[in-house]
Scaffold this active site. Structure first.
Site, PDB file in Angstrom:
ATOM      1  N   HIS A   5       0.798  -1.229   0.000  1.00  0.00           N
ATOM      2  CA  HIS A   5       0.000   0.000   0.000  1.00  0.00           C
ATOM      3  C   HIS A   5       0.830   1.278   0.000  1.00  0.00           C
ATOM      4  CE1 HIS A   5      -2.262  -3.285   1.969  1.00  0.00           C
ATOM      5  NE2 HIS A   5      -3.204  -2.885   1.139  1.00  0.00           N
ATOM      6  N   GLY A  21      -6.671  11.871   7.672  1.00  0.00           N
ATOM      7  CA  GLY A  21      -7.505  10.925   6.949  1.00  0.00           C
ATOM      8  C   GLY A  21      -7.603  11.254   5.471  1.00  0.00           C
ATOM      9  N   ARG A  25      -5.895  16.695   2.022  1.00  0.00           N
ATOM     10  CA  ARG A  25      -5.504  17.579   3.120  1.00  0.00           C
ATOM     11  C   ARG A  25      -4.023  17.393   3.435  1.00  0.00           C
ATOM     12  NH1 ARG A  25      -9.048  16.767   8.080  1.00  0.00           N
ATOM     13  NH2 ARG A  25     -10.549  17.877   6.770  1.00  0.00           N
ATOM     14  N   VAL A  89      -3.850  14.394  12.783  1.00  0.00           N
ATOM     15  CA  VAL A  89      -4.685  15.595  12.815  1.00  0.00           C
ATOM     16  C   VAL A  89      -5.987  15.288  12.081  1.00  0.00           C
ATOM     17  CG1 VAL A  89      -2.806  17.259  13.050  1.00  0.00           C
ATOM     18  CG2 VAL A  89      -3.494  16.522  10.759  1.00  0.00           C
ATOM     19  N   ASP A 205     -18.152  19.514  14.374  1.00  0.00           N
ATOM     20  CA  ASP A 205     -19.590  19.287  14.553  1.00  0.00           C
ATOM     21  C   ASP A 205     -19.863  19.052  16.035  1.00  0.00           C
ATOM     22  OD1 ASP A 205     -20.526  18.600  11.542  1.00  0.00           O
ATOM     23  OD2 ASP A 205     -18.583  17.687  11.953  1.00  0.00           O
TER      24      ASP A 205
END
Length: 236
Positions: A5, A21, A25, A89, A205
Site C-alpha cells: 500500500h 484521513g 488535506r 490531525v 460538529d
C-alpha cells in the site's frame, strides 16, 4: 522496499510523521508548510510527502477513513519504514456540553466499539493511550497559542452514522469529549511497535447540539491544529 500500500523507497519517510484521513488535506499541509517537499508515495491515491519544517525532516501522509484503513498505513509505516513518531490531525464530533465548535481535543485515550484491538490483544481490553512525551510537548505548544483546547478521552467508532444517538449520552456521562474513527487503532499499533503517537481533533460538529462548521471555517480552523502539530513535531 515498498509494501502493498506504500510505494516509497527506504529512507523516504522521516522519523516523525503527521497523518490526516484525507490525502488531499495531507497534500495541502505539505505544500503549505514544508520546504523541499517531495512526494514519496501515491498508491490508491493515498498521498505521502517528506520535507522540512524549520529545518527538521517531517513527513505528511493520508490514511483514509476508519480504523481498518488507517491501521494498514500505521502498521506499514511502523514495521517497514521505521517511522517512530505519529501525530494524527483530524476532525471529530463533540458530545460533551463543555466542548464547543472549533475547540481542539487532545486525545489522551480512546475508547471504542471496534473489536480491532481485541483481535490484537488476546480478546482483552487494551488501554489505548497517547504517548506522554508527545502529549506534554503538545500542551507546551498550546500554552503559547490562543487555541481553545481540552485534554481527555475520545471514542473511536466504526460507524459514522450511528443508529442510536442515545449512545452519546452514556459516552458523555463517562467523560468522553468527542467521537471520531481512528485514534484507538493508532494508539494500539504504536504500543505494539514501541512507537510514540498523539491525536489532535478539531471539533467541526457538535453531535448532540446539531451544530456544524461551514466549509470555510473547517479550512481555517484545521490549519490552527496543523500548526500545533508541526510545532509539537519539532520539539521531540
Amino acid at each position: 522496499m515498498s509494501t502493498p500500500h506504500i510505494n516509497a523507497n527506504p529512507g523516504d519517510f522521516a522519523k516523525t510523521i503527521i497523518m490526516s484521513g484525507d490525502p488531499l488535506r495531507a497534500k495541502l499541509i505539505a505544500e503549505t508548510y514544508l520546504e523541499d517537499v517531495k512526494e514519496v508515495t501515491n498508491v490508491r491515491g493515498i498521498l505521502g510527502f517528506t520535507g522540512k519544517y524549520k529545518s527538521k525532516d517531517i513527513s505528511i501522509m493520508g490514511h483514509g477513513m476508519g480504523a481498518p484503513s488507517a491501521s494498514i498505513y500505521f502498521h506499514e509505516l511502523m514495521a517497514t519504514y521505521g517511522v517512530k513518531n505519529f501525530i494524527r490531525v483530524g476532525s471529530c464530533g463533540a458530545i460533551s456540553d463543555n466542548i464547543h465548535l472549533k475547540d481542539l481535543i487532545v486525545a489522551m485515550g480512546a475508547s471504542t466499539d471496534s473489536k480491532i484491538n481485541r483481535i490484537r490483544f488476546l480478546d482483552h481490553d487494551l488501554a489505548a493511550i497517547a504517548n506522554y512525551d508527545l502529549l506534554q510537548a503538545c500542551i507546551e505548544v498550546l500554552k503559547t497559542t490562543t487555541v481553545n483546547y481540552k485534554v481527555g478521552n475520545v471514542f473511536s467508532s466504526d460507524l459514522f452514522y450511528r443508529p442510536n444517538e442515545n449512545d452519546y449520552t452514556l459516552m458523555a456521562k463517562y467523560g468522553v469529549l468527542g467521537v471520531e474513527m481512528e485514534v484507538n487503532a493508532l494508539y494500539a499499533l504504536a504500543a505494539e511497535h514501541q512507537c510514540r503517537a498523539l491525536a489532535l481533533c478539531t471539533v467541526t460538529d457538535h453531535i448532540v447540539q446539531h451544530e456544524h462548521l461551514t466549509a470555510d471555517e473547517r479550512r481555517t480552523d484545521l490549519h490552527e491544529m496543523v500548526k500545533v502539530a508541526l510545532e509539537t513535531a519539532i520539539k521531540i
